[in-house]
Design a protein around this motif. Structure first.
Motif, PDB file in Angstrom:
ATOM      1  N   SER A 119     -23.686 -67.163  12.696  1.00  0.00           N
ATOM      2  CA  SER A 119     -23.509 -67.165  14.148  1.00  0.00           C
ATOM      3  C   SER A 119     -24.389 -66.140  14.861  1.00  0.00           C
ATOM      4  CB  SER A 119     -22.042 -66.895  14.501  1.00  0.00           C
ATOM      5  OG  SER A 119     -21.636 -65.628  14.006  1.00  0.00           O
ATOM      6  N   ARG A 120     -25.137 -65.356  14.110  1.00  0.00           N
ATOM      7  CA  ARG A 120     -25.999 -64.354  14.732  1.00  0.00           C
ATOM      8  C   ARG A 120     -27.309 -64.983  15.200  1.00  0.00           C
ATOM      9  NH1 ARG A 120     -24.518 -59.077  14.129  1.00  0.00           N
ATOM     10  NH2 ARG A 120     -26.632 -58.515  14.764  1.00  0.00           N
ATOM     11  N   PRO A 121     -27.786 -64.606  16.387  1.00  0.00           N
ATOM     12  CA  PRO A 121     -29.044 -65.195  16.870  1.00  0.00           C
ATOM     13  C   PRO A 121     -30.226 -64.915  15.952  1.00  0.00           C
ATOM     14  CG  PRO A 121     -28.382 -63.309  18.233  1.00  0.00           C
ATOM     15  CD  PRO A 121     -27.216 -63.654  17.353  1.00  0.00           C
ATOM     16  N   GLU A 122     -30.177 -63.788  15.239  1.00  0.00           N
ATOM     17  CA  GLU A 122     -31.275 -63.463  14.322  1.00  0.00           C
ATOM     18  C   GLU A 122     -31.415 -64.514  13.223  1.00  0.00           C
ATOM     19  OE1 GLU A 122     -28.837 -61.441  15.179  1.00  0.00           O
ATOM     20  OE2 GLU A 122     -29.512 -59.364  15.449  1.00  0.00           O
ATOM     21  N   VAL A 189     -28.231 -74.499  11.064  1.00  0.00           N
ATOM     22  CA  VAL A 189     -28.723 -75.574  11.931  1.00  0.00           C
ATOM     23  C   VAL A 189     -27.571 -76.231  12.672  1.00  0.00           C
ATOM     24  CG1 VAL A 189     -29.853 -77.833  11.957  1.00  0.00           C
ATOM     25  CG2 VAL A 189     -30.763 -76.001  10.513  1.00  0.00           C
ATOM     26  N   GLU A 190     -26.469 -76.479  11.970  1.00  0.00           N
ATOM     27  CA  GLU A 190     -25.309 -77.092  12.617  1.00  0.00           C
ATOM     28  C   GLU A 190     -24.766 -76.196  13.730  1.00  0.00           C
ATOM     29  OE1 GLU A 190     -24.058 -80.105  12.291  1.00  0.00           O
ATOM     30  OE2 GLU A 190     -25.638 -80.565  10.840  1.00  0.00           O
ATOM     31  N   TYR A 191     -24.766 -74.896  13.475  1.00  0.00           N
ATOM     32  CA  TYR A 191     -24.258 -73.971  14.487  1.00  0.00           C
ATOM     33  C   TYR A 191     -25.176 -73.933  15.697  1.00  0.00           C
ATOM     34  CZ  TYR A 191     -22.077 -69.886  16.563  1.00  0.00           C
ATOM     35  OH  TYR A 191     -21.434 -69.044  17.435  1.00  0.00           O
ATOM     36  N   ILE A 192     -26.482 -74.048  15.480  1.00  0.00           N
ATOM     37  CA  ILE A 192     -27.430 -74.096  16.593  1.00  0.00           C
ATOM     38  C   ILE A 192     -27.146 -75.331  17.450  1.00  0.00           C
ATOM     39  CG2 ILE A 192     -29.862 -74.387  17.225  1.00  0.00           C
ATOM     40  CD1 ILE A 192     -30.526 -72.816  14.636  1.00  0.00           C
ATOM     41  N   ASP A 196     -19.724 -74.257  17.219  1.00  0.00           N
ATOM     42  CA  ASP A 196     -18.263 -74.310  17.070  1.00  0.00           C
ATOM     43  C   ASP A 196     -17.900 -73.455  15.865  1.00  0.00           C
ATOM     44  OD1 ASP A 196     -15.623 -74.904  16.537  1.00  0.00           O
ATOM     45  OD2 ASP A 196     -15.812 -77.044  16.994  1.00  0.00           O
ATOM     46  N   ALA A 197     -17.442 -72.244  16.128  1.00  0.00           N
ATOM     47  CA  ALA A 197     -17.167 -71.300  15.039  1.00  0.00           C
ATOM     48  C   ALA A 197     -16.072 -71.804  14.114  1.00  0.00           C
ATOM     49  CB  ALA A 197     -16.777 -69.944  15.613  1.00  0.00           C
ATOM     50  N   ALA A 198     -15.066 -72.478  14.675  1.00  0.00           N
ATOM     51  CA  ALA A 198     -13.957 -72.970  13.853  1.00  0.00           C
ATOM     52  C   ALA A 198     -14.440 -74.050  12.886  1.00  0.00           C
ATOM     53  CB  ALA A 198     -12.848 -73.515  14.744  1.00  0.00           C
ATOM     54  N   PHE A 199     -15.328 -74.907  13.356  1.00  0.00           N
ATOM     55  CA  PHE A 199     -15.886 -75.974  12.520  1.00  0.00           C
ATOM     56  C   PHE A 199     -16.648 -75.373  11.344  1.00  0.00           C
ATOM     57  CE2 PHE A 199     -19.669 -78.592  11.583  1.00  0.00           C
ATOM     58  CZ  PHE A 199     -19.048 -79.738  11.102  1.00  0.00           C
ATOM     59  N   VAL A 200     -17.490 -74.401  11.643  1.00  0.00           N
ATOM     60  CA  VAL A 200     -18.270 -73.741  10.586  1.00  0.00           C
ATOM     61  C   VAL A 200     -17.355 -73.005   9.620  1.00  0.00           C
ATOM     62  CG1 VAL A 200     -19.972 -71.935  10.116  1.00  0.00           C
ATOM     63  CG2 VAL A 200     -20.362 -73.552  11.980  1.00  0.00           C
ATOM     64  N   ALA A 201     -16.329 -72.338  10.144  1.00  0.00           N
ATOM     65  CA  ALA A 201     -15.413 -71.572   9.297  1.00  0.00           C
ATOM     66  C   ALA A 201     -14.704 -72.468   8.291  1.00  0.00           C
ATOM     67  CB  ALA A 201     -14.389 -70.839  10.156  1.00  0.00           C
ATOM     68  N   ARG A 202     -14.311 -73.670   8.715  1.00  0.00           N
ATOM     69  CA  ARG A 202     -13.651 -74.603   7.788  1.00  0.00           C
ATOM     70  C   ARG A 202     -14.596 -75.014   6.665  1.00  0.00           C
ATOM     71  NH1 ARG A 202     -11.465 -76.648  12.646  1.00  0.00           N
ATOM     72  NH2 ARG A 202     -13.103 -78.249  12.782  1.00  0.00           N
ATOM     73  N   ALA A 203     -15.838 -75.319   7.033  1.00  0.00           N
ATOM     74  CA  ALA A 203     -16.821 -75.698   6.015  1.00  0.00           C
ATOM     75  C   ALA A 203     -17.084 -74.546   5.052  1.00  0.00           C
ATOM     76  CB  ALA A 203     -18.116 -76.133   6.699  1.00  0.00           C
ATOM     77  N   VAL A 204     -17.151 -73.338   5.584  1.00  0.00           N
ATOM     78  CA  VAL A 204     -17.406 -72.158   4.746  1.00  0.00           C
ATOM     79  C   VAL A 204     -16.263 -71.950   3.755  1.00  0.00           C
ATOM     80  CG1 VAL A 204     -17.537 -69.635   4.787  1.00  0.00           C
ATOM     81  CG2 VAL A 204     -18.933 -70.976   6.365  1.00  0.00           C
TER      82      VAL A 204
END
Length: 220
Positions: A119-122, A189-192, A196-204
């Motif tokens: 989730s970091r812009p870097e 890429v999906e986060y870009i 959706d932080a919750a979506f990414v968190a579930r996948a992680v």
């Protein structure tokens, strides 16, 4: 003039010179940080092709000459963006591993720390840089060394954790590392596309459990 006065004057001159050098160094460091931050933001917003020196100049609010004094080429600026984030990640990963009370916990902490970067812009900025390396020999030449150092550091940490757990690194574990890199980039890429932080968190969570089971076994 006696020796005491000469000594005092010399000390004052030396002190002023040191302060001047520090002040110049501080200004230079501040300029570099501002330019790197502007480059990161433009990379995130416009991609690598849109991150021209003129676009970065406008984002930084300074002259092109001032930027090129610090970074003569775009490739060198992009390398600085990548190197700064690598240094940050190394510090975060080192601390995450240190907190682990067992090899499995250290690996779990390392996985968590890695995915927190998504989730970091870097992360998005550096991904843009690495994708551009394939068609830009100058960029590849500038970015390559620090990237290889970072990859070696992370691999050595992973090897140390496995060694502490009595696990020999083999092709299967190397494949797991490769898959983890691919998942990290894919989720970036999906986060870009959809932050959706919750979506990414579930996948992680799902992938982390798969990784730990693959490395340590389901009973580990």
């Amino acid at each position: 003039m006696d020796e005491a006065n000469i000594g005092a004057d010399t000390s004052r001159v030396t002190s002023v010179a040191r302060k001047t050098r520090r002040s110049q160094a501080d200004r230079s460091a501040a300029t570099r940080a501002k330019v790197i931050a502007a480059a990161r933001d433009v990379l995130c917003a416009q991609g690598y092709s849109g991150a021209t020196m003129h676009a970065i100049r406008d984002a930084a609010g300074m002259s092109l000459g001032a930027i090129q004094h610090q970074f003569p080429t775009k490739a060198k600026l992009m390398a600085a963006v990548a190197a700064e984030f690598s240094a940050y990640r190394i510090g975060v990963y080192r601390e995450a591993i240190r907190r682990g009370r067992s090899p499995r916990q250290s690996m779990e902490n390392l996985i968590d720390a890695n995915f927190e970067m998504i989730s970091r812009p870097e992360m998005a900025a550096v991904l843009e840089i690495h994708l551009a390396r394939r068609n830009d020999p100058d960029l590849d030449r500038e970015v390559g060394p620090s990237t290889r150092r970072f990859d070696r550091r992370v691999r050595l940490w992973a090897y140390s954790i496995l060694h502490a757990a009595g696990i020999s690194e083999d092709e299967r574990h190397l494949s797991v590392q490769l898959l983890n890199n691919a998942v990290t980039r894919g989720l970036t890429v999906e986060y870009i596309r959809n932050p959706d932080a919750a979506f990414v968190a579930r996948a992680v969570r799902i992938w982390k459990q798969q990784m730990l089971d693959l490395i340590f076994g389901t009973g580990g």
